[in-house]
Design an enzyme around this catalytic site. Structure first.
Site, PDB file in Angstrom:
ATOM      1  N   ASN A   9       0.867  -1.179   0.000  1.00  0.00           N
ATOM      2  CA  ASN A   9       0.000   0.000   0.000  1.00  0.00           C
ATOM      3  C   ASN A   9       0.904   1.230   0.000  1.00  0.00           C
ATOM      4  O   ASN A   9       1.487   1.567   1.023  1.00  0.00           O
ATOM      5  CB  ASN A   9      -0.900  -0.025   1.244  1.00  0.00           C
ATOM      6  CG  ASN A   9      -1.698   1.259   1.397  1.00  0.00           C
ATOM      7  OD1 ASN A   9      -1.759   2.076   0.482  1.00  0.00           O
ATOM      8  ND2 ASN A   9      -2.311   1.426   2.561  1.00  0.00           N
ATOM      9  N   LYS A  11       0.132   4.262  -0.183  1.00  0.00           N
ATOM     10  CA  LYS A  11      -0.453   5.474   0.409  1.00  0.00           C
ATOM     11  C   LYS A  11      -0.198   6.662  -0.538  1.00  0.00           C
ATOM     12  O   LYS A  11      -0.164   6.467  -1.753  1.00  0.00           O
ATOM     13  CB  LYS A  11       0.082   5.704   1.824  1.00  0.00           C
ATOM     14  CG  LYS A  11      -0.077   4.431   2.674  1.00  0.00           C
ATOM     15  CD  LYS A  11       0.131   4.623   4.133  1.00  0.00           C
ATOM     16  CE  LYS A  11      -0.064   3.281   4.849  1.00  0.00           C
ATOM     17  NZ  LYS A  11       0.027   3.394   6.308  1.00  0.00           N
ATOM     18  N   HIS A  95      -9.405   1.335   5.140  1.00  0.00           N
ATOM     19  CA  HIS A  95      -8.120   1.539   5.802  1.00  0.00           C
ATOM     20  C   HIS A  95      -8.306   2.490   6.982  1.00  0.00           C
ATOM     21  O   HIS A  95      -9.097   3.428   6.911  1.00  0.00           O
ATOM     22  CB  HIS A  95      -7.097   2.113   4.816  1.00  0.00           C
ATOM     23  CG  HIS A  95      -5.704   2.079   5.358  1.00  0.00           C
ATOM     24  ND1 HIS A  95      -5.239   3.019   6.254  1.00  0.00           N
ATOM     25  CD2 HIS A  95      -4.697   1.189   5.178  1.00  0.00           C
ATOM     26  CE1 HIS A  95      -3.988   2.707   6.580  1.00  0.00           C
ATOM     27  NE2 HIS A  95      -3.635   1.615   5.942  1.00  0.00           N
ATOM     28  N   GLU A  97      -6.648   4.888   8.011  1.00  0.00           N
ATOM     29  CA  GLU A  97      -6.444   6.317   7.695  1.00  0.00           C
ATOM     30  C   GLU A  97      -7.696   6.917   7.074  1.00  0.00           C
ATOM     31  O   GLU A  97      -8.019   8.079   7.303  1.00  0.00           O
ATOM     32  CB  GLU A  97      -5.215   6.472   6.780  1.00  0.00           C
ATOM     33  CG  GLU A  97      -3.931   6.254   7.569  1.00  0.00           C
ATOM     34  CD  GLU A  97      -2.777   5.665   6.774  1.00  0.00           C
ATOM     35  OE1 GLU A  97      -2.807   5.690   5.532  1.00  0.00           O
ATOM     36  OE2 GLU A  97      -1.834   5.153   7.419  1.00  0.00           O
ATOM     37  N   GLU A 167      -5.126  -4.685  10.761  1.00  0.00           N
ATOM     38  CA  GLU A 167      -4.125  -3.635  10.951  1.00  0.00           C
ATOM     39  C   GLU A 167      -4.401  -2.924  12.265  1.00  0.00           C
ATOM     40  O   GLU A 167      -5.210  -1.994  12.308  1.00  0.00           O
ATOM     41  CB  GLU A 167      -4.183  -2.627   9.789  1.00  0.00           C
ATOM     42  CG  GLU A 167      -3.867  -3.240   8.442  1.00  0.00           C
ATOM     43  CD  GLU A 167      -3.278  -2.222   7.460  1.00  0.00           C
ATOM     44  OE1 GLU A 167      -2.216  -2.511   6.907  1.00  0.00           O
ATOM     45  OE2 GLU A 167      -3.859  -1.139   7.280  1.00  0.00           O
ATOM     46  N   GLY A 173       2.645   2.556  10.786  1.00  0.00           N
ATOM     47  CA  GLY A 173       3.590   3.650  10.615  1.00  0.00           C
ATOM     48  C   GLY A 173       4.310   4.064  11.889  1.00  0.00           C
ATOM     49  O   GLY A 173       4.941   5.103  11.939  1.00  0.00           O
ATOM     50  N   SER A 208       3.664  -1.868  10.357  1.00  0.00           N
ATOM     51  CA  SER A 208       5.104  -1.920  10.602  1.00  0.00           C
ATOM     52  C   SER A 208       5.734  -3.277  10.276  1.00  0.00           C
ATOM     53  O   SER A 208       6.655  -3.714  10.961  1.00  0.00           O
ATOM     54  CB  SER A 208       5.418  -1.505  12.045  1.00  0.00           C
ATOM     55  OG  SER A 208       5.016  -0.163  12.272  1.00  0.00           O
TER      56      SER A 208
HETATM   57  P1  13P Z   1       3.238   0.587   7.681  1.00  0.00           P
HETATM   58  O1  13P Z   1       3.723  -0.719   7.116  1.00  0.00           O
HETATM   59  O2  13P Z   1       3.958   1.772   7.125  1.00  0.00           O
HETATM   60  O3  13P Z   1       3.129   0.564   9.157  1.00  0.00           O
HETATM   61  O4  13P Z   1       1.726   0.761   7.123  1.00  0.00           O
HETATM   62  C1  13P Z   1       0.832  -0.279   7.283  1.00  0.00           C
HETATM   63  C2  13P Z   1      -0.395   0.029   6.517  1.00  0.00           C
HETATM   64  O5  13P Z   1      -1.149   0.906   6.884  1.00  0.00           O
HETATM   65  C3  13P Z   1      -0.652  -0.731   5.287  1.00  0.00           C
HETATM   66  O6  13P Z   1      -1.931  -0.499   4.810  1.00  0.00           O
END
Ligand code: 13P
Length: 248
Positions: A9, A11, A95, A97, A167, A173, A208
């Site tokens: 992903n 982002k 997601h 976010e 997640e 992150g 992560s």
């Molecule tokens: P990270 O791997 O950067 O923690 O992000 C995970 C994520 O949100 C994947 O959709």
């Protein structure tokens, strides 16, 4: 378990140069990794370019979001049919976010999930608890509610061919990864919850995931692969995570 799956992903990162380089490198490397299914989800403007770069390879394409509606006067929205048209196989829905920064609640996420199925896309449904919810012992209740919203709108069988990504919000992150045991416990809970309805989805862990922790997570019996953020932006790291998902 079906073939493991690792999804990148991106982002809101990347540019045309990165699509050419990174998608090109992963597409080429996918041929030697037939034991794991691999997909990348770049931002909308780069999907067509990515589709052209990965054409003929085993690498699959996904998007990060879609509209609820199929078409119409919805300025700024992108429909599932458009994503299908430019070569997407997957689309991420719900997601954290999008839930936390863009106000998407579980009812809206369920409608997006339904829109993805209607467009012949495979939804990657993200679920996960906040840190305070985990500390309050609410993890299972939160995740059950997120799953139930989809099951209620789309039917008991809706998750059968879907991908679910667990997640934990506190691990996204932050560099603070769930332990393999924490991930396994929630994945088992998710599998039991949806298999009661006869579904056997692919369940990914996200949050992560890095080359040095991927193998431990993927070794868990109910972890079928990963949804990778930051580490999916670097070819070596992403491919090393894909390698960790190869059956051994
Ligand atoms: P990270 O791997 O950067 O923690 O992000 C995970 C994520 O949100 C994947 O959709």
């Amino acid at each position: 378990m079906s073939r493991p799956l690792v999804v990148g992903n991106w982002k809101m990162f990347g540019d045309r140069q990165m699509v050419a380089g990174l998608v090109g490198a992963v597409a080429e490397a996918a041929a030697a990794r037939a034991g794991v299914a691999i997909a990348v989800c770049p931002p909308f403007p780069y999907l067509s370019q990515a589709a052209a770069v990965l054409q003929g390879s085993a690498l699959r394409l996904g998007a990060q979001n879609l509209a609820v509606e199929a078409s119409g006067a919805y300025t700024g929205e992108v429909s599932g049919a458009m994503l299908r048209d430019v070569g997407c196989h997957y689309v991420i829905v719900g997601h954290s976010e999008r839930r936390s920064l863009f106000g998407e609640d579980s009812a809206l996420v369920a409608r997006k999930f339904r829109a993805a199925l209607a467009a012949d896309l495979t939804p990657i449904l993200c679920v996960g608890e906040q840190l305070a919810e985990r500390e309050a012992g609410d993890t299972e209740r939160v995740i059950a509610a997120q799953l139930d919203a989809v099951l209620e709108l789309c039917g008991e069988q809706a998750l059968a061919g879907a991908v679910i990504a667990y997640e934990p919000v506190w691990a996204i992150g932050t560099g603070k990864v769930a332990t393999p045991e924490q991930a396994q416990a929630v994945h088992r809970f998710i599998r039991q919850r949806v298999s009661a309805a006869g579904s056997t989805p692919t369940i990914l862990y996200g949050g992560s995931v890095k080359p040095d922790n991927a193998a431990g997570l993927f070794a868990q019996p109910d972890v079928d692969g990963g949804l990778i953020g930051g580490a999916s932006l670097v070819a070596d790291q992403f491919l090393s995570i894909c390698d960790a998902a190869l059956p051994r």
